[in-house]
Design a protein around this motif. Structure first.
Motif, short mmCIF file in Angstrom:
data_model
loop_
_atom_site.label_atom_id
_atom_site.label_comp_id
_atom_site.label_asym_id
_atom_site.label_seq_id
_atom_site.Cartn_x
_atom_site.Cartn_y
_atom_site.Cartn_z
N THR A 27 -8.54 -5.06 -4.98
CA THR A 27 -9.41 -5.82 -5.88
C THR A 27 -10.87 -5.71 -5.45
OG1 THR A 27 -7.62 -7.38 -6.36
CG2 THR A 27 -9.87 -8.08 -6.88
N ALA A 28 -11.11 -5.82 -4.15
CA ALA A 28 -12.48 -5.73 -3.64
C ALA A 28 -13.07 -4.36 -3.91
CB ALA A 28 -12.50 -6.04 -2.14
N ILE A 29 -12.28 -3.30 -3.70
CA ILE A 29 -12.75 -1.94 -3.94
C ILE A 29 -13.10 -1.76 -5.42
CG2 ILE A 29 -12.06 0.49 -3.98
CD1 ILE A 29 -10.39 -0.11 -1.44
N ARG A 30 -12.21 -2.17 -6.29
CA ARG A 30 -12.45 -2.01 -7.71
C ARG A 30 -13.69 -2.78 -8.17
NH1 ARG A 30 -11.69 -4.14 -12.77
NH2 ARG A 30 -11.07 -2.61 -14.38
N ASN A 31 -13.84 -3.99 -7.66
CA ASN A 31 -14.98 -4.81 -8.08
C ASN A 31 -16.31 -4.18 -7.69
OD1 ASN A 31 -13.34 -6.68 -9.31
ND2 ASN A 31 -13.37 -8.13 -7.59
N HIS A 32 -16.36 -3.54 -6.52
CA HIS A 32 -17.61 -2.91 -6.10
C HIS A 32 -17.93 -1.70 -6.99
CE1 HIS A 32 -19.01 -5.13 -2.64
NE2 HIS A 32 -17.76 -5.22 -2.20
N ASP A 33 -16.93 -0.90 -7.33
CA ASP A 33 -17.19 0.23 -8.21
C ASP A 33 -17.55 -0.25 -9.61
OD1 ASP A 33 -17.12 3.23 -8.39
OD2 ASP A 33 -15.71 2.77 -10.00
#
Length: 412
Positions: free
Chosen positions: A326-332
């Motif tokens: 979730t954190a990775i997706r939110n940053h992208d």
């Protein structure tokens, strides 16, 4: 007279066209090339993609005699289970140039073939074509040399061993000076499969960002150490093999991603089938002391369905895996709100991996022979439906920043 002249011109054009096609030759006999065969059927150059099972019809071939020609291509597909979609575009470049371009068109009309080509003739004689942008062993070595020349104080480069054919295997460690003892550690492994070039671009993007003056990157490398193994299977990359490398004899194909469950010579266990995996395992154990917070296994799955995204295999805590995704997706998504390459996170998309992640995560006697690193093991399979789709190398590398930022969010 006029009709005779018109007929003669038409015949001449047909002969010239036939001769031009006859001059075109396709081959895969170059570094990282892959072509199982081809033939010209009168209208299309038909590419044979009967790669070994699991290779998903990867191709990388060279055209000779392309000057002034506008060849059209096709390759067999299946209804499901292949890598070709009508929205996919092959990439191409001229010999001597480094820039890859997407072909003008691609189509999968449902007749058992995927068609591709350009709308204008080529302007040079030698052209390279691939499913997506390759990343060769030579490119990797040049990149490592450039990093050495940069003399970044946050970067360490170590030669940890060599492949069965004596190609070097490197570890690149990124951390700021003065990182405290006991700080979080992340291990990143890439290119276990020879054709998965997108994974190398992801790792390059992660390292480039970590070494950049970006304030977020600086803060992360002051508290988290990253250990990268960008090219675990250099022989397969060099030869253009699809998935497998070779065993210790140099003759038997071995899927490196299925060679982690045993021990290793250096750690006193049973030797794995491959020299390369033993070298990686021993170095990882040595530098981490047998304990890391996250092990990321970067692949480039070429088989996908519609949609854009990455799917995930995890071993360890499903809650932690979901939080990291979730954190990775939110940053992208924050950087590219209309064009994120990450799908909605899933805790078990495909289930627990029992390969490299099985070794990297806590011991589970029901499924694993050995589990030594502890922490969260996560395999990232970029499948941008299928991998690369119509996205450039730079877009993929920018997406890699989100991995670093997501890890930075989740680790202390």
């Amino acid at each position: 007279m006029r009709s005779t002249t018109l007929f003669a011109l038409t015949l001449l054009a047909a002969l010239l066209c036939s001769g031009a096609h006859a001059q075109i030759v396709l081959d895969g006999s170059f570094e990282n090339g892959n072509l199982d065969g081809w033939n010209f059927n009168g209208t299309h150059h038909e590419i044979n993609t009967n790669n070994p099972p699991g290779a998903w019809q990867w191709v990388s071939f060279r055209i000779t005699g392309a000057l002034g020609q506008q060849p059209q291509f096709r390759t067999r597909t299946t209804t499901t289970g292949d890598v070709y979609r009508s929205y996919h575009r092959m990439v191409w470049r001229y010999d001597g140039q480094s820039t890859w371009r997407f072909m003008d068109h691609g189509a999968k009309p449902g007749d058992g073939y995927y068609y591709f080509g350009n709308t204008t003739p080529f302007a040079k004689d030698v052209v390279y074509v691939a499913y997506w942008q390759p990343y060769t062993f030579t490119e990797h070595e040049a990149w490592v040399r450039a990093l050495r020349r940069s003399r970044s104080p946050a970067l360490e480069i170590h030669r940890i061993g060599q492949s069965q054919q004596e190609r070097p295997i490197d570890r690149l460690t990124v951390r700021a000076e003065g990182v405290p003892v006991g700080a979080s550690e992340v291990v990143v492994v890439g290119r276990q499969h020879g054709y998965e070039s997108l994974g190398n671009h992801v790792i390059a993007g992660m390292i480039d960002f970590l070494l950049s003056p970006d304030e977020r990157a600086q803060k992360i490398r002051r508290r988290i150490t990253f250990h990268f193994y960008p090219m675990a299977n250099p022989d397969a990359v060099h030869h253009g093999w699809t998935r497998e490398g070779r065993d210790r004899t140099g003759t038997v194909p071995v899927d490196f991603n299925r060679d982690w469950q045993s021990g290793s010579v250096g750690s006193g266990g049973t030797a794995s089938a491959t020299l390369e995996i033993d070298a990686l395992r021993d170095d990882i154990m040595s530098i981490t002391g047998g304990s890391a917070d996250v092990l990321l296994d970067i692949h480039s799955h070429a088989k996908g369905s519609t949609g854009l995204g990455w799917y995930w295999w995890y071993k360890g805590s499903a809650t932690h895996a979901l939080a990291l995704q979730t954190a990775i997706r939110n940053h992208d998504l924050a950087a590219h709100p209309a064009d994120t390459v990450y799908s909605w996170p899933q805790a078990t998309a495909g289930g627990d991996s029992t390969t490299a992640m099985c070794w990297g995560a806590p011991f589970d006697p029901a499924t694993c022979q050995i589990g030594t690193l502890g922490g969260l093991g996560l395999t990232l399979e970029p499948i941008a439906a299928p991998f690369g789709a119509n996205r450039s190398r730079n877009r993929i590398r920018s997406a890699a920043r989100a991995i670093v930022l997501g890890v930075g969010d989740q680790l202390p």
